[in-house]
Design a protein around this motif. Sequence first.
Motif, short mmCIF file in Angstrom:
data_model
loop_
_atom_site.label_atom_id
_atom_site.label_comp_id
_atom_site.label_asym_id
_atom_site.label_seq_id
_atom_site.Cartn_x
_atom_site.Cartn_y
_atom_site.Cartn_z
N LEU A 164 3.85 -7.50 4.95
CA LEU A 164 4.49 -6.47 4.14
C LEU A 164 5.51 -5.73 4.99
O LEU A 164 5.23 -5.39 6.14
N ILE A 165 6.67 -5.51 4.42
CA ILE A 165 7.75 -4.93 5.19
C ILE A 165 8.13 -3.56 4.67
O ILE A 165 8.20 -3.36 3.46
N ASN A 211 10.96 -0.33 5.15
CA ASN A 211 12.27 0.02 5.66
C ASN A 211 12.30 1.49 6.07
O ASN A 211 12.19 2.38 5.24
N ASP A 214 14.75 3.03 7.33
CA ASP A 214 16.05 3.60 6.98
C ASP A 214 16.61 4.50 8.08
O ASP A 214 17.14 5.57 7.81
N LEU A 237 10.36 8.75 8.72
CA LEU A 237 9.96 7.71 7.79
C LEU A 237 9.26 6.58 8.53
O LEU A 237 8.28 6.01 8.06
N HIS A 291 5.92 7.65 9.15
CA HIS A 291 5.20 7.69 7.88
C HIS A 291 4.66 6.31 7.51
O HIS A 291 3.48 6.14 7.20
N TYR A 292 5.54 5.33 7.55
CA TYR A 292 5.13 3.99 7.17
C TYR A 292 4.12 3.42 8.15
O TYR A 292 3.20 2.69 7.78
N ARG A 325 1.87 5.04 9.82
CA ARG A 325 0.58 5.62 9.48
C ARG A 325 0.04 5.02 8.20
O ARG A 325 -1.15 4.77 8.06
N TYR A 326 0.96 4.81 7.30
CA TYR A 326 0.56 4.24 6.02
C TYR A 326 -0.10 2.88 6.24
O TYR A 326 -1.19 2.60 5.75
N PHE A 327 0.57 2.06 7.01
CA PHE A 327 0.05 0.73 7.27
C PHE A 327 -1.30 0.81 8.00
O PHE A 327 -2.23 0.08 7.70
N MET A 328 -1.36 1.70 8.97
CA MET A 328 -2.61 1.85 9.71
C MET A 328 -3.73 2.19 8.75
O MET A 328 -4.83 1.68 8.85
N GLY A 329 -3.42 3.08 7.84
CA GLY A 329 -4.44 3.56 6.92
C GLY A 329 -4.80 2.55 5.85
O GLY A 329 -5.80 2.70 5.16
N THR A 330 -3.98 1.52 5.71
CA THR A 330 -4.24 0.54 4.65
C THR A 330 -5.13 -0.57 5.14
O THR A 330 -5.28 -1.59 4.49
N MET A 373 -4.59 -2.62 7.41
CA MET A 373 -3.87 -3.82 7.80
C MET A 373 -4.56 -4.38 9.04
O MET A 373 -5.11 -3.64 9.84
N MET A 425 -4.17 3.76 18.41
CA MET A 425 -4.53 3.65 17.00
C MET A 425 -5.61 2.59 16.84
O MET A 425 -5.76 1.72 17.67
N LEU A 455 -6.82 9.27 10.64
CA LEU A 455 -5.88 8.64 9.72
C LEU A 455 -6.59 8.39 8.40
O LEU A 455 -7.58 7.68 8.38
N PRO A 456 -6.10 8.94 7.33
CA PRO A 456 -6.77 8.74 6.04
C PRO A 456 -6.83 7.26 5.71
O PRO A 456 -5.86 6.53 5.92
N GLN A 482 -6.29 4.62 3.39
CA GLN A 482 -5.55 4.51 2.14
C GLN A 482 -6.35 3.81 1.05
O GLN A 482 -6.26 4.15 -0.11
N ILE A 525 7.99 -4.02 0.81
CA ILE A 525 8.74 -5.21 0.45
C ILE A 525 8.00 -6.46 0.89
O ILE A 525 7.46 -6.51 2.00
#
Lengths: 370, 370
Positions: A95-96, A98, A100, A105, A108-109, A111-116, A118, A138, B48-49, B51, B96
Amino acid sequence: MAKVKISDVAREAGVSLGTVSNALNHPEKLRPETLKLINETINRLGYLPNQSARQLAGGATKSFGLVLPRLDHGFSLQIASGAHNEARKHGYDLLIANADNDDILQDHYLRYFMGTQMSGVMVQPMASPDWHPAMTKMPVPIVHLDIHCSEPGYYVAADNEAQGRIIAELAIARGAHHITVVGRAAFMQLTLRVLGIHKALALHPDIKIEVIDAGEWNTAADGYSIGAQIAGRPANERPDFVVGLTDVLASGVISALVDKGISVPEQVRVAGCDGNPLAWSGSVPLTTVAPPGYEIGRKGVQLLMEQIENKVPTKTKHIHVGSAARTVTAATAAEDINRQELVRPFLLERASTQANTQTDATAINLGAYL
Amino acid sequence: MAKVKISDVAREAGVSLGTVSNALNHPEKLRPETLKLINETINRLGYLPNQSARQLAGGATKSFGLVLPRLDHGFSLQIASGAHNEARKHGYDLLIANADNDDILQDHYLRYFMGTQMSGVMVQPMASPDWHPAMTKMPVPIVHLDIHCSEPGYYVAADNEAQGRIIAELAIARGAHHITVVGRAAFMQLTLRVLGIHKALALHPDIKIEVIDAGEWNTAADGYSIGAQIAGRPANERPDFVVGLTDVLASGVISALVDKGISVPEQVRVAGCDGNPLAWSGSVPLTTVAPPGYEIGRKGVQLLMEQIENKVPTKTKHIHVGSAARTVTAATAAEDINRQELVRPFLLERASTQANTQTDATAINLGAYL
DNA sequence: GCTTGTACTTGAAACGCATCAAAGGGGCCG
DNA sequence: CGGCCCCTTTGATGCGTTTCAAGTACAAGC
């Protein structure tokens, strides 16, 4: 529209909840008839497993996250492509995200990935990766791409210095006296390219070198305006060799020079970095130094796999890619793909991309502007 | 390395579990001191929450999924860019996935996203979207991009036919007698472009038209070999106008023609589609028809938002983008960005990308090869 | 006919969190 | 001092899975 859950499937198929779960994850454990029945029910009901629940219950998913600074940068895409292929090979999803060009950001992403949950995360950081040492502790394997980390951890770096060196050597070979580097050197990778240039020129104090910042975005338009500025100088203050730290920049510079009546490469030679296919597949190919992006992505995933399989709490490992240079000319390209006729460099690109014979060498594509 | 969970934070901070949760999701409900204490604890522990757990407990996350057929196609990236910006504007994340020209993989990622409790999913399908009618009755808002669906559902389509028409009109205006279209017409979007060309030529039966398949990948190398084949024909069987369904293809064709001693555009004119920046920012810009990719991505997200906010079970809504053509020449570009001097088309690109003034018109960038 | 083994299947427990009804604490008024 | 209300915090409940120990059914072996 109402969501179908596993218990619905179980009830409908007349089996238990755990059996349906097995049908999904360990089909070999089921009697073929049962499996068939369950699969039919799943299709009939349009059941979709809730990934969140799976992950919560089952631990990590077989997927990797990749955070890129920009999507419109060919190099990043090569990384994505290499990472994707390698990940699929191991049965992982990629999953990619961006970022930007935005630190926040990116964070943010990440952390998001870590929390998912992955299984692993890769970043091509835009700043120095020391920006957040916390990242290295992490709970998920992480690999930094295209950058050198001073912190312990894993990274795969293109030898950006080598790229600079190669370009500088090219300039020296062409008898340059005044080199102008165009690009935002604030990007770590570009800084290293510049460093490589400087190092290579250390023995040539007679060669003058200057660096012009191209603004935040490194667009063709930025290149154009810098090119125009260069063209406007009196001839004796004008460089005889311009390096675009990006192909797009170089392309813009050339446009401006030509527009202003400066002939390329007779009066000013221009080279770029990145190996963007369009830059050198055109009728007037641009000379370009191409870092092995595909290979970096591939190695990144391999490093992730290594961490996953060894279960070793993060050790340190670094891979440097692309220190050796491979020069691509019409002749070598023809050789590589075993053709008799004279072919253009991009044919090599085809041969290597399709046949997956990418090497980890930095490629130099000799074009018309040099 | 051991994962820190919300209960650890709660214990450590001496508050209850629910309070920590509130600190994360409804900070306004907490007393500032409590909030501060909790945030410090979170940072100290590196919490880390998870997700997955959040999503499972709380329903959909604020994120969208985007499945693209390829990453190395500029047009797809414009879509991604537009979608990303619009999504961020609404506070959503964008993830993505690269389907790598593979139907199975596309399906796989689509299901994956659906199952991840994404708030919405977008696809730029490679085949006709009727490939899986089941998709439209999925429990998640879905929008198809750059394609026309016959099934009910949401989609945003570039007017690919219009692109073809525009090119054909260009060809007619240039007095073409024999048009050769290069590209794999099997791709839905490309088929429509070809259709547009045919329609526009309906009133000109004297103009001969042929289509040459360029192989699966539409690479520059494919363009090159087709160009070589064209160059090898006797002069009277040779087209006087070549349309590359892709900029990269067009670029390859031109290279081959030039190599074989056919002059462009004197003997054969060449145009491309896609509006790839590098194609027309070079010193010899390629004429290109650019579908409004950025806008498609943007509108796609808007359609997603609409479905989310209305909570209406999937209705049908279609947006067509880019039927009007906007011709970009040095002159109009200069006008657009209010400059006196003669500027190149890509400066417009800069003006529009940076200032976010993208229109939904199809752009024609008049280059040197036409 | 009983035991042991094999091949599946079952269902309760746990995953980490958001939610929300309920409890707690404090200030204000009568 | 009691009653009331508001602001804040609590913790049990359930989200949809996977997992795994325990269960069932059936066959083979004695």
